[in-house]
Design an enzyme around this catalytic site. Structure first.
Site, PDB file in Angstrom:
ATOM      1  N   GLY A   2       0.856  -1.170  -0.078  1.00 32.88           N
ATOM      2  CA  GLY A   2      -0.041  -0.026  -0.020  1.00 32.88           C
ATOM      3  C   GLY A   2       0.833   1.233   0.049  1.00 32.88           C
ATOM      4  O   GLY A   2       2.041   1.251   0.292  1.00 32.88           O
ATOM      5  N   CYS A   3       0.253   2.323  -0.352  1.00 28.97           N
ATOM      6  CA  CYS A   3       1.002   3.586  -0.500  1.00 28.97           C
ATOM      7  C   CYS A   3       1.721   3.999   0.889  1.00 28.97           C
ATOM      8  O   CYS A   3       2.506   4.486   1.211  1.00 28.97           O
ATOM      9  CB  CYS A   3       0.185   4.607  -1.143  1.00 28.97           C
ATOM     10  SG  CYS A   3      -1.467   4.701  -0.352  1.00 28.97           S
TER      11      CYS A   3
END
EC number: 1.2.1.38
Length: 334
Positions: free
Chosen positions: A153-154
């Site tokens: 995920g970012c």
């Protein structure tokens, strides 16, 4: 020349993937797909993302037609909803494609997390065990041999790139939990319209404290508990994270700098600041994660910034593609 397919190319991260792969010297985009209910079916990519007019004029196809070309595809990028990727990954793997999944569907080993945080029952436990986590700077040897690469995920990317070296070198006080305040631009919520993301409603505000979906991912991959406080910021793209930790006695600034240098000296997409602190402006529309820090007494505050759509998504996916197929790590990225 490798043939690739991009599923979910109408979204923000998907569009960045198309941009990178279109200019990749060793890849050919065979098809770009959208969901079966998408309003963009049969439209040109450049009609939906007008900044690419006369640059990328591929036409969107419905994912229903992906079975027609699966035998001629070397790699697939999935920039789709978690449940969609959950179903598509086994299909493409069975067709001998190398899969790069930007959703969360195959990131974590604990099957229960998907029901608790994502609202669906994971049906492919064996694939979970065999997937390789695509944190590119840390998992290169595994990525080189993987058939399924699950992109982080970012938020998780940014936070792990900061904390992993410090945890590995054992310089953080065991009795104090890292506290992470991170702010993401609105594009992190995707392209679909909602009230919270509308121009007049967006503000600087915390959300999903203790319940954010990236929390179990961060904890599992770091192997230590953290307090993660995400915020939505009134800007379109970028993440900036401020991480507060207590150090063990007698750890100095030069020690921390040497640690980051040890792990990232030859990592072209990580930039370590010695005198300044990162900002979103420095990484917007760039594929880098920038890291800087300040120490006072036994406390350290580390600041990291990345573009959530690039190093937090598309750039890292292409970086993993390059590693997997033996190209220069930064091919088409910088």
């Amino acid at each position: 020349m490798l043939n690739v397919v991009i599923v979910g190319a109408s979204g923000y991260a998907g569009a960045e993937l198309v941009n990178y792969m279109h200019r990749h010297r060793f890849a050919n985009i065979k098809k770009i797909f959208v969901s079966k209910n998408s309003l963009n079916i049969d439209k040109l990519f450049s009609d939906v993302h007008q900044q690419f007019k006369n640059i990328v004029d591929l036409r969107f196809d419905t994912i229903r037609n992906c079975t027609l070309i699966k035998k001629n595809i070397d790699a697939v990028f999935l920039a789709t909803d978690h449940r969609v990727s959950h179903s598509l990954v086994p299909f493409f793997l069975s067709s001998n494609c190398i899969v790069f999944d930007l959703s969360a569907s195959y990131r974590m080993n604990n099957k229960k997390v998907y029901l608790d945080y994502y609202g669906f029952v994971h049906e492919y436990e064996e694939l979970l065990k065999n997937s390789v986590y695509g944190l590119a700077e840390w998992e290169q040897e595994k990525i080189k041999k993987a058939n399924l690469i699950a992109l982080p995920g970012c938020y998780a990317t940014c936070i792990q790139l900061v904390l992993k070296p410090l945890i590995k070198e054992n310089v953080l006080c065991d009795k104090n939990i890292p506290i992470i305040n991170a702010i993401s631009g609105v594009s992190g919520a995707g392209r679909k319209a909602s009230l919270n993301n509308s121009f007049c409603e967006v503000s600087l505000q915390p959300y999903n404290i203790f319940t954010h979906r990236h929390t179990p991912e961060i904890i599992e991959k770091l192997g230590v508990p953290v307090i993660f406080i995400p915020h939505l910021g009134p800007f379109s793209r970028g993440i900036i994270a401020t991480i507060t930790c207590k150090l063990k006695p007698n750890v100095k600034s030069i020690d921390i700098h040497n640690i980051f240098n040890k792990f990232y000296k030859n990592k072209p997409l990580i930039r370590i600041y010695k005198k300044y602190l990162p900002s979103i402006k420095s990484v917007e529309k760039q594929p880098f994660c920038d890291i800087g820090f300040v120490i006072k007494d036994d406390y350290i505050v580390i600041v990291a910034a990345e573009d959530n759509l690039l190093k937090g998504a598309a750039a890292q996916a292409v970086q993993c593609f390059n590693v997997r197929f033996g190209f220069s790590e930064t091919e088409s990225i910088i």
